[in-house]
Motif scaffolding. Sequence first.
Motif, PDB file in Angstrom:
ATOM      1  N   UNK B 353      21.779  51.431  30.281  1.00 61.13           N
ATOM      2  CA  UNK B 353      23.190  51.203  29.916  1.00 61.13           C
ATOM      3  C   UNK B 353      23.332  50.450  28.597  1.00 61.13           C
ATOM      4  N   UNK B 354      24.515  50.540  27.989  1.00 60.06           N
ATOM      5  CA  UNK B 354      24.706  49.937  26.663  1.00 60.06           C
ATOM      6  C   UNK B 354      24.799  48.418  26.669  1.00 60.06           C
ATOM      7  N   UNK B 355      24.910  47.810  27.857  1.00 57.60           N
ATOM      8  CA  UNK B 355      24.964  46.345  27.867  1.00 57.60           C
ATOM      9  C   UNK B 355      23.593  45.724  27.582  1.00 57.60           C
ATOM     10  N   UNK B 356      22.532  46.532  27.621  1.00 51.77           N
ATOM     11  CA  UNK B 356      21.199  46.025  27.290  1.00 51.77           C
ATOM     12  C   UNK B 356      21.128  45.813  25.772  1.00 51.77           C
ATOM     13  N   UNK B 357      20.682  44.636  25.388  1.00 51.69           N
ATOM     14  CA  UNK B 357      20.539  44.342  23.956  1.00 51.69           C
ATOM     15  C   UNK B 357      19.449  45.246  23.370  1.00 51.69           C
ATOM     16  N   UNK B 358      19.745  45.964  22.280  1.00 54.67           N
ATOM     17  CA  UNK B 358      18.743  46.895  21.753  1.00 54.67           C
ATOM     18  C   UNK B 358      17.445  46.220  21.329  1.00 54.67           C
ATOM     19  N   UNK B 359      17.533  44.968  20.859  1.00 54.18           N
ATOM     20  CA  UNK B 359      16.295  44.262  20.515  1.00 54.18           C
ATOM     21  C   UNK B 359      15.493  43.941  21.784  1.00 54.18           C
ATOM     22  N   UNK B 360      16.192  43.596  22.835  1.00 56.72           N
ATOM     23  CA  UNK B 360      15.501  43.357  24.108  1.00 56.72           C
ATOM     24  C   UNK B 360      14.881  44.651  24.627  1.00 56.72           C
ATOM     25  N   UNK B 361      15.551  45.770  24.363  1.00 58.55           N
ATOM     26  CA  UNK B 361      15.004  47.049  24.810  1.00 58.55           C
ATOM     27  C   UNK B 361      13.694  47.350  24.079  1.00 58.55           C
ATOM     28  N   UNK B 362      13.679  47.074  22.794  1.00 57.46           N
ATOM     29  CA  UNK B 362      12.434  47.277  22.040  1.00 57.46           C
ATOM     30  C   UNK B 362      11.352  46.313  22.524  1.00 57.46           C
ATOM     31  N   UNK B 363      11.771  45.102  22.871  1.00 48.48           N
ATOM     32  CA  UNK B 363      10.823  44.149  23.462  1.00 48.48           C
ATOM     33  C   UNK B 363      10.230  44.739  24.745  1.00 48.48           C
ATOM     34  N   UNK B 364      11.097  45.362  25.536  1.00 49.85           N
ATOM     35  CA  UNK B 364      10.659  45.970  26.803  1.00 49.85           C
ATOM     36  C   UNK B 364       9.645  47.094  26.549  1.00 49.85           C
ATOM     37  N   UNK B 365       9.952  47.955  25.581  1.00 49.04           N
ATOM     38  CA  UNK B 365       9.021  49.055  25.280  1.00 49.04           C
ATOM     39  C   UNK B 365       7.674  48.499  24.795  1.00 49.04           C
ATOM     40  N   UNK B 366       7.760  47.480  23.978  1.00 44.78           N
ATOM     41  CA  UNK B 366       6.540  46.859  23.454  1.00 44.78           C
ATOM     42  C   UNK B 366       5.736  46.203  24.581  1.00 44.78           C
ATOM     43  N   UNK B 367       6.455  45.555  25.493  1.00 48.21           N
ATOM     44  CA  UNK B 367       5.793  44.909  26.630  1.00 48.21           C
ATOM     45  C   UNK B 367       5.105  45.947  27.512  1.00 48.21           C
ATOM     46  N   UNK B 368       5.783  47.089  27.686  1.00 44.80           N
ATOM     47  CA  UNK B 368       5.144  48.148  28.481  1.00 44.80           C
ATOM     48  C   UNK B 368       3.829  48.574  27.848  1.00 44.80           C
ATOM     49  N   UNK B 369       3.842  48.704  26.530  1.00 43.76           N
ATOM     50  CA  UNK B 369       2.590  49.116  25.880  1.00 43.76           C
ATOM     51  C   UNK B 369       1.529  48.028  26.035  1.00 43.76           C
ATOM     52  N   UNK B 370       1.970  46.776  25.905  1.00 41.33           N
ATOM     53  CA  UNK B 370       1.021  45.657  26.043  1.00 41.33           C
ATOM     54  C   UNK B 370       0.378  45.659  27.434  1.00 41.33           C
ATOM     55  N   UNK B 371       1.188  45.911  28.457  1.00 39.99           N
ATOM     56  CA  UNK B 371       0.696  45.816  29.829  1.00 39.99           C
ATOM     57  C   UNK B 371       0.077  47.113  30.350  1.00 39.99           C
ATOM     58  N   UNK B 372       0.603  48.238  29.879  1.00 36.63           N
ATOM     59  CA  UNK B 372       0.192  49.516  30.470  1.00 36.63           C
ATOM     60  C   UNK B 372      -0.471  50.463  29.479  1.00 36.63           C
TER      61      UNK B 372
END
Lengths: 211, 376
Positions: B353-372
């Motif tokens: 959803x659009x309430x997610x901060x786009x910078x936080x979303x990129x943080x999330x994608x980056x974290x996924x790569x870091x962990x998985x």
Amino acid sequence: MPQLSELTAAVAAGKRTDTVRLTQELLAAGSAPQDIVEKGLVPGMAIVGEQFKKNEIFVPEMLVAARAMKEALKLLEPLLASAGIKPKYTAIIGTVQGDLHDIGKNLISMMWRGANFAVIDLGTNVSADKYLAAAKEHNANLVGLSALLTTTMPAMKDTVRILKAAGLSTKIMVGGAPITQAFADEIGADGYAADAGTAVDIAKKLVGQAA
Amino acid sequence: MSTPAITPFLPKWRGSLTDRARFQRQMHRQPVDRCFNMEFGYWDDNFKLWPMFRDHGITNNNDADIFLNFDRTAVVGSHWMHPTFPYEEISRTATTRVLRNGDGLIAEVPMDGHDTIPHFLDSSVKTPDDWKRVKEERFDRRHPDRKADIAAILRDHPANRDYPLGVWCGSMIGKVRDMLTVEGLAYAVFDYPEMVEDIVETSCVLVEDFLDAVLPHVAFDYAAGWEDICYKSGPLVSVGFFRDVVVPRYKRISTKLRAHGVDIWWIDCDGDVRPLIPHFLAGGVNTMFPWEVNGSGHPGESLDRWGPELRIMGGVDKMALGRGRAAIRQWVGSLVPYVAAGGFIPFCDHRCPPNVDPDDYLYYLNLKEELFGMRG
């Protein structure tokens, strides 16, 4: 003359034809409309609510039971009104501004009616001002706010704020797909119901009636 | 489809397997180089509000997948009404329009066109007579446009492709709900169970016809479908009806799929799917997608409960994504053992959803790569 327990069982099973027939027979046999509601229909919906809370039934069975009860109430409400008999508690319900969805709201509305609340349904896309005006007009004990979308949660927050600022004694209850107890607490709602089964218990608690 | 004009915003995760091999191995709980990297997508408003999309001309989920350099998947097949109902405007108010959609449903939508789920008002199918007419007009299994174009599928998705290809197995009950409305389906199951069963049977036959045509010629990697037959508090269809009427059709389809080596079948079903899981599994549907956390709880709880037979795709709480980085790290971190065990591909548990901060979303994608990913 049929027993009220038969009516209760018919409602709980969602048998609308039987529910209507039994209601007509009970009326014809001299049963008081208020007794038919309170000792026949309301216990039927209470059974449905309990089964729902235990995951024994789900929304479809609840909808079908509520439909049966609604058909019976069509026969009974004019009689109750002409006798000046009103439910003890009045609830306002609606879906918050910006949100057009009403399945959850309709279900809660039917369950509250099934618990013998007078329910004023404001529909969907309801502004805070409209909730406030209705709460004042009907001297409501309870206001229910529903939202399906994460994007309309801010409208719920605004509505709670405006209702609270008005200083009414009306309790405010919230629910809907994205809503959580934590969000309800955060926006200052008095109650949160996770589903239509618990919505009756929470509503009764909020208005001071033993659940 | 690939669009040459799109320059990826992120590098593709490093890996030693093809996307196809990785998907196959991960869903069968075999060792992989890294987790399959995918997301379900975004609300339309995200494309207008998030600078990374808006500033790079990314306007839809297909383009976003390329832009963010996710692993590739594709699905072929389509089975339902043919022709659909014509779209038409029935009425309008100052703030809303009432439309008839392709399923014959009359729905209210906002006049300003903002992204939302339509509010369904009425159905074109309420009685067995309605269904008889609609079935004749729109569900003819011999309609020439239903014929599978094998050559086109093989041209677009050659046998040596490096990404997983799914075969669409439609919907046995969700599209019925779409056609009848939620309330209409509840009442019809009670009032006209034979009619609803005939709609389910019709859907099943259309899928079977397609499978009979394509399975001998195309090596699919998985099957996919859609139901959306649950909401936050459980199923929107009687569980007994689902078990007795829907599941036998799943079994028929699953038998055909497995005869051609397709043993992963995911179904897109929002809400609390847990009461239906034993029935899905009994029917051969072994992967739930996108596992909405607010309804179904932490995916690990159900993976632990049901064991290796159940797979999950999704299960990253969209609410956590909206609460900021600490909540994101906590949630994604809780998924680590389940990704390691296989049979689980994590992504946001619906369109983000659009309430997610786009910078936080990129943080999330980056974290996924870091962990998985292989970077971890």
